[in-house]
Design a protein around this motif. Structure first.
Motif, PDB file in Angstrom:
ATOM      1  N   ASP A 104       1.714   9.691  -5.545  1.00  0.00           N
ATOM      2  CA  ASP A 104       2.167  11.005  -5.068  1.00  0.00           C
ATOM      3  C   ASP A 104       3.241  11.566  -5.991  1.00  0.00           C
ATOM      4  O   ASP A 104       3.177  12.724  -6.420  1.00  0.00           O
ATOM      5  CB  ASP A 104       2.725  10.888  -3.643  1.00  0.00           C
ATOM      6  CG  ASP A 104       1.651  10.590  -2.607  1.00  0.00           C
ATOM      7  OD1 ASP A 104       0.461  10.802  -2.908  1.00  0.00           O
ATOM      8  OD2 ASP A 104       2.014  10.139  -1.502  1.00  0.00           O
ATOM      9  N   HIS A 105       4.235  10.744  -6.297  1.00  0.00           N
ATOM     10  CA  HIS A 105       5.359  11.206  -7.111  1.00  0.00           C
ATOM     11  C   HIS A 105       4.938  11.471  -8.561  1.00  0.00           C
ATOM     12  O   HIS A 105       5.554  12.286  -9.251  1.00  0.00           O
ATOM     13  CB  HIS A 105       6.493  10.189  -7.071  1.00  0.00           C
ATOM     14  CG  HIS A 105       7.180  10.119  -5.736  1.00  0.00           C
ATOM     15  ND1 HIS A 105       7.765  11.219  -5.137  1.00  0.00           N
ATOM     16  CD2 HIS A 105       7.369   9.087  -4.879  1.00  0.00           C
ATOM     17  CE1 HIS A 105       8.284  10.874  -3.968  1.00  0.00           C
ATOM     18  NE2 HIS A 105       8.054   9.582  -3.792  1.00  0.00           N
ATOM     19  N   ALA A 106       3.894  10.792  -9.011  1.00  0.00           N
ATOM     20  CA  ALA A 106       3.403  11.009 -10.376  1.00  0.00           C
ATOM     21  C   ALA A 106       2.529  12.257 -10.487  1.00  0.00           C
ATOM     22  O   ALA A 106       2.110  12.629 -11.581  1.00  0.00           O
ATOM     23  CB  ALA A 106       2.629   9.790 -10.852  1.00  0.00           C
ATOM     24  N   GLY A 107       2.238  12.876  -9.357  1.00  0.00           N
ATOM     25  CA  GLY A 107       1.421  14.087  -9.369  1.00  0.00           C
ATOM     26  C   GLY A 107      -0.066  13.843  -9.506  1.00  0.00           C
ATOM     27  O   GLY A 107      -0.817  14.756  -9.849  1.00  0.00           O
ATOM     28  N   VAL A 108      -0.500  12.608  -9.242  1.00  0.00           N
ATOM     29  CA  VAL A 108      -1.934  12.302  -9.305  1.00  0.00           C
ATOM     30  C   VAL A 108      -2.619  12.957  -8.107  1.00  0.00           C
ATOM     31  O   VAL A 108      -2.219  12.708  -6.957  1.00  0.00           O
ATOM     32  CB  VAL A 108      -2.176  10.785  -9.283  1.00  0.00           C
ATOM     33  CG1 VAL A 108      -3.671  10.486  -9.302  1.00  0.00           C
ATOM     34  CG2 VAL A 108      -1.471  10.108 -10.452  1.00  0.00           C
ATOM     35  N   PRO A 109      -3.629  13.798  -8.312  1.00  0.00           N
ATOM     36  CA  PRO A 109      -4.280  14.456  -7.169  1.00  0.00           C
ATOM     37  C   PRO A 109      -4.858  13.433  -6.189  1.00  0.00           C
ATOM     38  O   PRO A 109      -5.513  12.470  -6.599  1.00  0.00           O
ATOM     39  CB  PRO A 109      -5.394  15.279  -7.824  1.00  0.00           C
ATOM     40  CG  PRO A 109      -4.981  15.450  -9.247  1.00  0.00           C
ATOM     41  CD  PRO A 109      -4.225  14.207  -9.604  1.00  0.00           C
ATOM     42  N   ALA A 110      -4.579  13.638  -4.917  1.00  0.00           N
ATOM     43  CA  ALA A 110      -5.129  12.741  -3.897  1.00  0.00           C
ATOM     44  C   ALA A 110      -6.628  12.958  -3.732  1.00  0.00           C
ATOM     45  O   ALA A 110      -7.371  12.030  -3.422  1.00  0.00           O
ATOM     46  CB  ALA A 110      -4.417  12.974  -2.565  1.00  0.00           C
ATOM     47  N   ALA A 111      -7.069  14.175  -3.946  1.00  0.00           N
ATOM     48  CA  ALA A 111      -8.486  14.533  -3.835  1.00  0.00           C
ATOM     49  C   ALA A 111      -8.682  15.862  -4.556  1.00  0.00           C
ATOM     50  O   ALA A 111      -7.715  16.528  -4.939  1.00  0.00           O
ATOM     51  CB  ALA A 111      -8.909  14.648  -2.372  1.00  0.00           C
ATOM     52  N   THR A 112      -9.942  16.227  -4.733  1.00  0.00           N
ATOM     53  CA  THR A 112     -10.272  17.476  -5.419  1.00  0.00           C
ATOM     54  C   THR A 112     -11.262  18.249  -4.559  1.00  0.00           C
ATOM     55  O   THR A 112     -12.221  17.671  -4.029  1.00  0.00           O
ATOM     56  CB  THR A 112     -10.898  17.205  -6.794  1.00  0.00           C
ATOM     57  OG1 THR A 112     -10.003  16.413  -7.583  1.00  0.00           O
ATOM     58  CG2 THR A 112     -11.197  18.502  -7.523  1.00  0.00           C
TER      59      THR A 112
ATOM     60  N   MET B 177       0.830  -1.200   0.000  1.00  0.00           N
ATOM     61  CA  MET B 177       0.000   0.000   0.000  1.00  0.00           C
ATOM     62  C   MET B 177       0.869   1.256   0.000  1.00  0.00           C
ATOM     63  O   MET B 177       0.568   2.230  -0.705  1.00  0.00           O
ATOM     64  CB  MET B 177      -0.934  -0.011   1.207  1.00  0.00           C
ATOM     65  CG  MET B 177      -1.977  -1.119   1.162  1.00  0.00           C
ATOM     66  SD  MET B 177      -3.033  -1.157   2.640  1.00  0.00           S
ATOM     67  CE  MET B 177      -3.904   0.394   2.484  1.00  0.00           C
ATOM     68  N   ARG B 178       1.941   1.250   0.776  1.00  0.00           N
ATOM     69  CA  ARG B 178       2.843   2.410   0.817  1.00  0.00           C
ATOM     70  C   ARG B 178       3.404   2.701  -0.568  1.00  0.00           C
ATOM     71  O   ARG B 178       3.425   3.847  -1.025  1.00  0.00           O
ATOM     72  CB  ARG B 178       3.999   2.151   1.789  1.00  0.00           C
ATOM     73  CG  ARG B 178       4.941   3.353   1.964  1.00  0.00           C
ATOM     74  CD  ARG B 178       6.324   2.926   2.366  1.00  0.00           C
ATOM     75  NE  ARG B 178       6.960   2.120   1.328  1.00  0.00           N
ATOM     76  CZ  ARG B 178       7.482   2.615   0.200  1.00  0.00           C
ATOM     77  NH1 ARG B 178       7.435   3.921  -0.049  1.00  0.00           N
ATOM     78  NH2 ARG B 178       8.048   1.810  -0.690  1.00  0.00           N
ATOM     79  N   GLU B 179       3.838   1.645  -1.245  1.00  0.00           N
ATOM     80  CA  GLU B 179       4.435   1.824  -2.562  1.00  0.00           C
ATOM     81  C   GLU B 179       3.420   2.382  -3.560  1.00  0.00           C
ATOM     82  O   GLU B 179       3.728   3.295  -4.338  1.00  0.00           O
ATOM     83  CB  GLU B 179       4.998   0.500  -3.072  1.00  0.00           C
ATOM     84  CG  GLU B 179       5.649   0.601  -4.437  1.00  0.00           C
ATOM     85  CD  GLU B 179       6.163  -0.734  -4.938  1.00  0.00           C
ATOM     86  OE1 GLU B 179       7.154  -0.733  -5.675  1.00  0.00           O
ATOM     87  OE2 GLU B 179       5.559  -1.780  -4.603  1.00  0.00           O
ATOM     88  N   ALA B 180       2.195   1.843  -3.547  1.00  0.00           N
ATOM     89  CA  ALA B 180       1.175   2.296  -4.490  1.00  0.00           C
ATOM     90  C   ALA B 180       0.826   3.765  -4.275  1.00  0.00           C
ATOM     91  O   ALA B 180       0.746   4.555  -5.236  1.00  0.00           O
ATOM     92  CB  ALA B 180      -0.074   1.432  -4.352  1.00  0.00           C
ATOM     93  N   ALA B 181       0.611   4.159  -3.022  1.00  0.00           N
ATOM     94  CA  ALA B 181       0.268   5.554  -2.727  1.00  0.00           C
ATOM     95  C   ALA B 181       1.440   6.479  -3.019  1.00  0.00           C
ATOM     96  O   ALA B 181       1.264   7.589  -3.548  1.00  0.00           O
ATOM     97  CB  ALA B 181      -0.171   5.684  -1.276  1.00  0.00           C
ATOM     98  N   SER B 182       2.640   6.029  -2.702  1.00  0.00           N
ATOM     99  CA  SER B 182       3.828   6.852  -2.927  1.00  0.00           C
ATOM    100  C   SER B 182       4.060   7.098  -4.420  1.00  0.00           C
ATOM    101  O   SER B 182       4.397   8.214  -4.844  1.00  0.00           O
ATOM    102  CB  SER B 182       5.053   6.192  -2.307  1.00  0.00           C
ATOM    103  OG  SER B 182       6.203   6.982  -2.466  1.00  0.00           O
ATOM    104  N   LEU B 183       3.884   6.059  -5.232  1.00  0.00           N
ATOM    105  CA  LEU B 183       4.049   6.217  -6.680  1.00  0.00           C
ATOM    106  C   LEU B 183       3.045   7.229  -7.236  1.00  0.00           C
ATOM    107  O   LEU B 183       3.387   8.039  -8.107  1.00  0.00           O
ATOM    108  CB  LEU B 183       3.880   4.864  -7.379  1.00  0.00           C
ATOM    109  CG  LEU B 183       5.042   3.881  -7.236  1.00  0.00           C
ATOM    110  CD1 LEU B 183       4.669   2.528  -7.833  1.00  0.00           C
ATOM    111  CD2 LEU B 183       6.299   4.421  -7.895  1.00  0.00           C
TER     112      LEU B 183
END
Length: 347
Positions: A127-135, A119-125
Motif C-alpha cells: 500500500d505504502h509503495a503505491g502498488v495498485p491493489a487491483a485494476t 500478512m498485515r505487514e506485506a499488504a501494508s508495505l
C-alpha cells in the motif's frame, strides 16, 4: 512451534469453523458482504492457510503468507484489519470446538496471530509503495467462438504480467466471484487484454472487470525445441506464449498442438496459421479428436512427438493433469503445466 493436532482438528471441523467465522466477519464488517463469494462460508484458501500455519509454523510459511496477502489486496480489505480478522477466526474455532475437552485451551492458536501480522505487514508495505491493489478494465468487445467468448478489455494503464500468468478477474455483475483467467496476449503499454471466457460466464461490452495481481506463469525455457499443447481452455495461455516469442530475437523452435473434441472447439485458426507461415520457428497442428479417432493424450504421447523437446501443457487443471500424465508415462520428463483454474499452491 507446530501444532499438528490443532491443524487436523481445524481441517475436520472446517465447515463449522468457516460458517462461524463468516458470521462473525460480516457482523464486524457488514460493508464487506459484497467482497465475499456467495454462501455462508469464508473462502476455502483461508482455512487451508490457517491449517498449514498450525501444522508447520508462520516463520516457515512467511513467503507463502506474504503471497496470499498480496493476492487478497484485490478485495480492497484494509491491511490493518488482518489481526482483528484472524482473532475472529480464533473465536470461531473456539465456538466450533467448545465441547472438545482436550481443546479447551486455545492459547496454541497464537501462531495464527503471528501469521496475521506477517500478512498485515506485506499488504501494508505494498500500500505504502503505491502498488495498485487491483485494476479496473472495461470490456470493449465480445465474440462468441464455439462456446468460448473472446473478450477484449482496456484498462487505460499498463497491466503488468508475464505470459501464462493467471489474473483473478471479477465482474461488476457478480461481486465477490473471482475467476482465474490467463490473458491471451502479452502485457502492453496500452493496458489492452484479451481473455477467453467460457460461455457460462457471460460478459457484455461496457461491463467493468476488476483484475487482481498476477500469479504463476511459465518457467524459463532452456531447450531449443519446445512442444506446447493446448486443450480445454488452454488456448489463451498458448497463444500468449507464441506472441511473446514473436518479440524475442532468438525464439526456440515451437511446435504448437491445439486439440478439441470437434471442429467447433477450434477457433482463431486462421490467425495462427498465417503467423506460422511467416515465422520459421513456429509450427501449428490442429487436432480434432472425433476425426483422428483418438484422444489428444494418445496423439501427443506418441513416438517422436515430444522427443528432444521441452513440453508445456496448457489446459484446465483436470485435462492438464491427464495430458501430463500420459506424456510422463510415455517417458517425457519435467512437463510444465499451466492451468487457469488451478488453486494457488501456497498451502
Amino acid at each position: 512451534m507446530p501444532f499438528p493436532e490443532l491443524a487436523q482438528t481445524l481441517r475436520s471441523r472446517s465447515p463449522q469453523v468457516s460458517e462461524a467465522w463468516h458470521a462473525r466477519f460480516l457482523e464486524a464488517y457488514p460493508q464487506a458482504e459484497r467482497m465475499l463469494p456467495p454462501g455462508e462460508r469464508m473462502p476455502e484458501i483461508l482455512l487451508r492457510a490457517a491449517a498449514a500455519v498450525l501444522e508447520r509454523s508462520p516463520g516457515e510459511l512467511r513467503d507463502n503468507l506474504r503471497a496470499l496477502a498480496l493476492d487478497l489486496r484485490r478485495t480492497g480489505f484494509p491491511a490493518e484489519e488482518y489481526p482483528a480478522t484472524v482473532q475472529l477466526l480464533i473465536d470461531a474455532f473456539g465456538s466450533a470446538t467448545e465441547h472438545d475437552a482436550d481443546l479447551s485451551d486455545l492459547s496454541d492458536l497464537s501462531s495464527l496471530a503471528e501469521a496475521a501480522e506477517i500478512m498485515r505487514e506485506a499488504a501494508s508495505l505494498a500500500d505504502h509503495a503505491g502498488v495498485p491493489a487491483a485494476t479496473a478494465a472495461r470490456v470493449t468487445s465480445v465474440e462468441d467462438r464455439g462456446g468460448v467468448q473472446v473478450v477484449r478489455v482496456e484498462a487505460g494503464t499498463p497491466v503488468i504480467y508475464s505470459p501464462g500468468q493467471v489474473l483473478p478477474v471479477m465482474s461488476s455483475a457478480r461481486p465477490g466471484e473471482w475467476t482465474g483467467l490467463i490473458p491471451a496476449i502479452p502485457s502492453n503499454p496500452l493496458g489492452q487484454l484479451e481473455f477467453h471466457i467460457p460461455g457460462d460466464l457471460a460478459v457484455a461490452p461496457g461491463e467493468w472487470l476488476t483484475l487482481g495481481a498476477p500469479r504463476g506463469g511459465f518457467r524459463d525455457v532452456v531447450a531449443t525445441q519446445l512442444l506446447v499443447i493446448a486443450a480445454e481452455g488452454g488456448f489463451a495461455a498458448a497463444k500468449a506464449l507464441v506472441f511473446h516469442y514473436l518479440d524475442e530475437p532468438e525464439p526456440p523452435a515451437v511446435h504448437l498442438v491445439v486439440g478439441a473434441g470437434d471442429d467447433e472447439g477450434l477457433y482463431d485458426t486462421a490467425a495462427l496459421d498465417a503467423l506460422a507461415a511467416t515465422q520459421g520457428w513456429l509450427d501449428v497442428t490442429w487436432i480434432v479428436e472425433s476425426r483422428v479417432g483418438a484422444p489428444l493424450e494418445q496423439v501427443v504421447a506418441g513416438a517422436g512427438m515430444w522427443w528432444q523437446r521441452e513440453v508445456i501443457v496448457c489446459a484446465d487443471a483436470e485435462r492438464a493433469s491427464s495430458l501430463a500424465s500420459s506424456l510422463e508415462v510415455a517417458g517425457a520428463r519435467d512437463v510444465q503445466v499451466i492451468a487457469h483454474d488451478a488453486a494457488p499452491e501456497w498451502f
